[in-house]
Motif scaffolding. Structure first.
Motif, PDB file in Angstrom:
ATOM      1  N   GLU A  62       0.749  -1.200   0.012  1.00 21.33           N
ATOM      2  CA  GLU A  62       0.117  -0.075   0.023  1.00 21.33           C
ATOM      3  C   GLU A  62       0.929   1.267  -0.047  1.00 21.33           C
ATOM      4  OE1 GLU A  62      -3.957   1.786   2.254  1.00 21.33           O
ATOM      5  OE2 GLU A  62      -2.477   0.107   3.155  1.00 21.33           O
ATOM      6  N   VAL A  63       0.546   1.960  -1.065  1.00 20.83           N
ATOM      7  CA  VAL A  63       1.689   3.175  -1.172  1.00 20.83           C
ATOM      8  C   VAL A  63       0.607   4.495  -0.973  1.00 20.83           C
ATOM      9  CG1 VAL A  63       3.379   4.581  -2.742  1.00 20.83           C
ATOM     10  CG2 VAL A  63       2.911   2.089  -2.788  1.00 20.83           C
ATOM     11  N   PRO A  64       0.839   5.367  -0.089  1.00 20.00           N
ATOM     12  CA  PRO A  64      -0.023   6.549   0.169  1.00 20.00           C
ATOM     13  C   PRO A  64      -0.135   7.442  -0.968  1.00 20.00           C
ATOM     14  CG  PRO A  64       1.243   5.965   2.169  1.00 20.00           C
ATOM     15  CD  PRO A  64       1.836   5.007   1.321  1.00 20.00           C
ATOM     16  N   ASN A  65      -1.179   7.798  -1.423  1.00 25.44           N
ATOM     17  CA  ASN A  65      -1.301   8.653  -2.758  1.00 25.44           C
ATOM     18  C   ASN A  65      -2.020  10.032  -2.068  1.00 25.44           C
ATOM     19  OD1 ASN A  65      -1.986   9.761  -4.959  1.00 25.44           O
ATOM     20  ND2 ASN A  65      -3.580   8.161  -5.536  1.00 25.44           N
ATOM     21  N   PRO A  66      -1.247  11.119  -2.181  1.00 25.32           N
ATOM     22  CA  PRO A  66      -1.719  12.156  -1.739  1.00 25.32           C
ATOM     23  C   PRO A  66      -2.586  12.879  -2.562  1.00 25.32           C
ATOM     24  CG  PRO A  66       0.480  12.465  -2.279  1.00 25.32           C
ATOM     25  CD  PRO A  66       0.291  11.024  -2.264  1.00 25.32           C
ATOM     26  N   ALA A  67      -2.743  12.459  -3.992  1.00 22.99           N
ATOM     27  CA  ALA A  67      -3.676  12.949  -4.993  1.00 22.99           C
ATOM     28  C   ALA A  67      -5.032  12.257  -4.955  1.00 22.99           C
ATOM     29  CB  ALA A  67      -2.886  12.730  -6.343  1.00 22.99           C
ATOM     30  N   GLN A  68      -5.010  11.268  -4.066  1.00 22.58           N
ATOM     31  CA  GLN A  68      -6.599  10.407  -3.808  1.00 22.58           C
ATOM     32  C   GLN A  68      -7.435  11.737  -3.578  1.00 22.58           C
ATOM     33  OE1 GLN A  68      -7.539   8.216  -0.501  1.00 22.58           O
ATOM     34  NE2 GLN A  68      -7.331   6.500  -1.728  1.00 22.58           N
ATOM     35  N   ARG A 271      -6.721   1.408   2.133  1.00 23.52           N
ATOM     36  CA  ARG A 271      -7.181   2.715   1.546  1.00 23.52           C
ATOM     37  C   ARG A 271      -6.908   3.012   0.159  1.00 23.52           C
ATOM     38  NH1 ARG A 271      -6.992   8.585   4.723  1.00 23.52           N
ATOM     39  NH2 ARG A 271      -6.976  10.032   2.653  1.00 23.52           N
ATOM     40  N   TYR A 272      -5.444   2.803   0.071  1.00 23.21           N
ATOM     41  CA  TYR A 272      -4.953   3.104  -1.223  1.00 23.21           C
ATOM     42  C   TYR A 272      -4.758   1.813  -1.973  1.00 23.21           C
ATOM     43  CZ  TYR A 272      -3.651   7.537   1.240  1.00 23.21           C
ATOM     44  OH  TYR A 272      -3.932   8.612   1.980  1.00 23.21           O
ATOM     45  N   ARG A 273      -5.358   2.110  -3.311  1.00 22.26           N
ATOM     46  CA  ARG A 273      -5.609   0.779  -4.162  1.00 22.26           C
ATOM     47  C   ARG A 273      -5.019   0.848  -5.554  1.00 22.26           C
ATOM     48  NH1 ARG A 273     -11.001  -1.784  -1.666  1.00 22.26           N
ATOM     49  NH2 ARG A 273     -10.762  -1.576   0.491  1.00 22.26           N
ATOM     50  N   VAL A 274      -5.064  -0.355  -6.185  1.00 18.92           N
ATOM     51  CA  VAL A 274      -4.540  -0.510  -7.647  1.00 18.92           C
ATOM     52  C   VAL A 274      -5.665   0.054  -8.546  1.00 18.92           C
ATOM     53  CG1 VAL A 274      -2.670  -2.117  -7.083  1.00 18.92           C
ATOM     54  CG2 VAL A 274      -5.199  -2.811  -7.839  1.00 18.92           C
ATOM     55  N   GLU A 321     -20.260  15.895  -5.691  1.00 17.75           N
ATOM     56  CA  GLU A 321     -19.715  16.773  -4.417  1.00 17.75           C
ATOM     57  C   GLU A 321     -18.386  16.301  -4.090  1.00 17.75           C
ATOM     58  OE1 GLU A 321     -21.150  18.419  -0.242  1.00 17.75           O
ATOM     59  OE2 GLU A 321     -22.377  18.762  -1.840  1.00 17.75           O
ATOM     60  N   GLN A 322     -17.383  17.034  -3.863  1.00 15.63           N
ATOM     61  CA  GLN A 322     -16.275  16.765  -3.471  1.00 15.63           C
ATOM     62  C   GLN A 322     -16.170  16.700  -1.775  1.00 15.63           C
ATOM     63  OE1 GLN A 322     -12.707  18.285  -5.135  1.00 15.63           O
ATOM     64  NE2 GLN A 322     -11.291  17.341  -3.852  1.00 15.63           N
ATOM     65  N   PHE A 323     -15.694  15.969  -1.390  1.00 19.90           N
ATOM     66  CA  PHE A 323     -15.390  15.800   0.199  1.00 19.90           C
ATOM     67  C   PHE A 323     -13.903  15.907   0.648  1.00 19.90           C
ATOM     68  CE2 PHE A 323     -15.895  14.495   4.574  1.00 19.90           C
ATOM     69  CZ  PHE A 323     -17.226  15.163   4.993  1.00 19.90           C
ATOM     70  N   ASN A 324     -13.546  16.802   1.278  1.00 19.10           N
ATOM     71  CA  ASN A 324     -12.055  16.840   1.392  1.00 19.10           C
ATOM     72  C   ASN A 324     -11.480  16.216   2.714  1.00 19.10           C
ATOM     73  OD1 ASN A 324     -11.835  18.825  -0.719  1.00 19.10           O
ATOM     74  ND2 ASN A 324     -12.722  20.456   0.212  1.00 19.10           N
ATOM     75  N   ASP A 325     -12.440  16.153   3.647  1.00 23.32           N
ATOM     76  CA  ASP A 325     -11.684  15.374   4.850  1.00 23.32           C
ATOM     77  C   ASP A 325     -11.850  13.968   4.496  1.00 23.32           C
ATOM     78  OD1 ASP A 325     -10.971  14.321   7.437  1.00 23.32           O
ATOM     79  OD2 ASP A 325     -12.478  15.572   8.422  1.00 23.32           O
ATOM     80  N   LEU A 326     -10.786  13.383   4.231  1.00 18.00           N
ATOM     81  CA  LEU A 326     -10.669  11.671   3.639  1.00 18.00           C
ATOM     82  C   LEU A 326     -10.717  11.007   4.773  1.00 18.00           C
ATOM     83  CD1 LEU A 326      -8.945  11.549   0.231  1.00 18.00           C
ATOM     84  CD2 LEU A 326     -11.413  11.957   0.612  1.00 18.00           C
TER      85      LEU A 326
END
Length: 402
Positions: A62-68, A271-274, A321-326
């Motif tokens: 699992e590689v964190p993706n700040p652009a998610q 949380r971070y997926r392929v 609608e985008q939700f910013n607090d992931l």
């Protein structure tokens, strides 16, 4: 060659059978009704490809993706949203792929055999068979091979499935990045036994009579928040509808005993997926936004630039609608990051499954007791008085789930 010593080390994704050029690997059902690979030693040349593509032997880090990014999504077309498990996100994404001349793969129920198989369609009308969750593991069959061939031919492809199936395909394709491949995974609680489901439905068919036309695991017959396991019959007088708190197969699943061993230690809970998209429910949508109704909403995590591009292009067809607090966005969805706990009586349940008629098994383990009836009555009463959603929020707070 692939050899399963501990059954928790196989998710049944079919990557090994698909990659084998000698057709030496089959996937028979075991005594619990789950698929596991079986190698024909007379055909196997010990090339090792099956081991190389196994997503459990080669766990994707699992590689964190700040652009998610995270979004709330409802399909604008209400009739199709009503037919969908939640907000219609899959239909919106899949329809875009088909409009590019692409092909979509998803899980489809065969009401003749009571089996779920991955199928492919290239028309928007064909997407209907993929709507509504199937709470049973699907047979991938030769879908991975078809996906590869379509991609090599330059076609757009959308493949939807559980996280293990998505990672199985990812490894089968040897992690090669295809620009026209769209991967959609669903947040998965766990996988119940296909064998148990088939036996159960055959018993129900005899018990109810008539001929079954459709099986819907989560139909919004009353409300999105009060879903029903429904079976539609050619004779409508014999239609079958029960809430999940009473329906015996669903109770076997949510009791955590009718679940595949690998699901108790799932390697794909992250949380971070392929995939390009991860989609799941948003029952309590008012906890996230006041701008959506309560008749079905998806939460969507977008992991890739391709996913963001598609989401941008489908905007005219969806309420978004985008939700910013992931962190908050995913906090109440335990199934995304945590494996289901094993029910303490699982071993005995499957021993009984091997030795009892399915009807007797279900009546023994999941009888319709007074407690079950009372629970169902309270839920229905809350729904009819319009306080069902509020009651659910209160119960969740009392149980410390928020």
């Amino acid at each position: 060659m692939i050899f399963i010593q501990d059954k928790k080390d196989c998710c049944g994704c079919s990557a090994c059978t698909s990659i084998c050029g000698k057709n030496a690997i089959s996937l028979p059902l075991d005594e619990e009704g789950f698929q596991y690979p079986l190698v024909d030693l007379s055909l196997c040349v010990d090339c090792g490809l099956c081991e190389k593509v196994c997503p459990i032997l080669n766990v994707e880090p699992e590689v964190p993706n700040p652009a998610q990014k995270g979004y709330l999504l409802q399909l604008v077309e209400n009739e199709i949203r009503k037919q969908s498990t939640s907000g219609g996100a899959f239909t919106a994404i899949a329809s875009w792929v088909i409009k590019q001349g692409g092909v979509v793969f998803g899980a489809s129920m065969d009401v003749e055999t009571f089996e779920v198989h991955h199928q492919s369609v290239d028309t928007v009308e064909g997407l209907g068979q993929f709507r509504i969750s199937k709470y049973v593991q699907s047979h991938v069959d030769d879908s991975y091979n078809k996906v590869r061939d379509l991609l090599k031919a330059g076609r757009w492809v959308c493949f939807s499935g559980t996280p293990c199936q998505i990672e199985g395909l990812h490894h089968y394709l040897r992690k090669k990045k295809y620009d026209k491949l769209v991967l959609v995974d669903v947040v998965c609680y766990g996988i119940p036994s296909p064998g148990v489901f088939k036996d159960y439905m055959q018993w129900k068919q005899k018990e109810i009579g008539g001929k079954f036309k459709r099986v819907l695991f989560r139909e919004k017959i009353l409300s999105y928040n009060y879903t029903s396991f429904s079976v539609y019959n050619e004779d409508s007088r014999k239609d079958y509808h029960l809430g999940v708190e009473r329906e015996q197969f669903m109770r076997s699943f949510f009791s955590n005993i009718n679940v595949r061993p690998a699901c108790y230690d799932c390697k794909f809970k992250k949380r971070y997926r392929v995939s390009d998209f991860t989609i799941w429910d948003c029952y309590d949508v008012k906890a996230f936004s006041k701008n959506f109704d309560e008749e079905g909403t998806n939460r969507v995590l977008v992991h890739t630039e391709l996913g963001k591009q598609i989401l941008s292009e489908i905007r005219p067809n969806v309420k978004l609608e985008q939700f910013n607090d992931l962190d908050y966005f995913i906090a109440d969805e335990i199934a995304m990051v945590k494996s289901v706990p094993m029910g303490p009586k699982r071993e005995q349940f499957f021993k009984d499954y091997q030795n009892m008629q399915i009807g007797d098994l279900m009546q023994k383990w999941f009888p319709t007791t007074m407690k079950v009836r009372l629970n169902s009555l309270l839920r229905m009463t809350a729904f009819r008085f319009g306080i069902y959603n509020d009651a659910k929020r209160i119960v969740k707070r009392l149980l410390g789930k928020n």
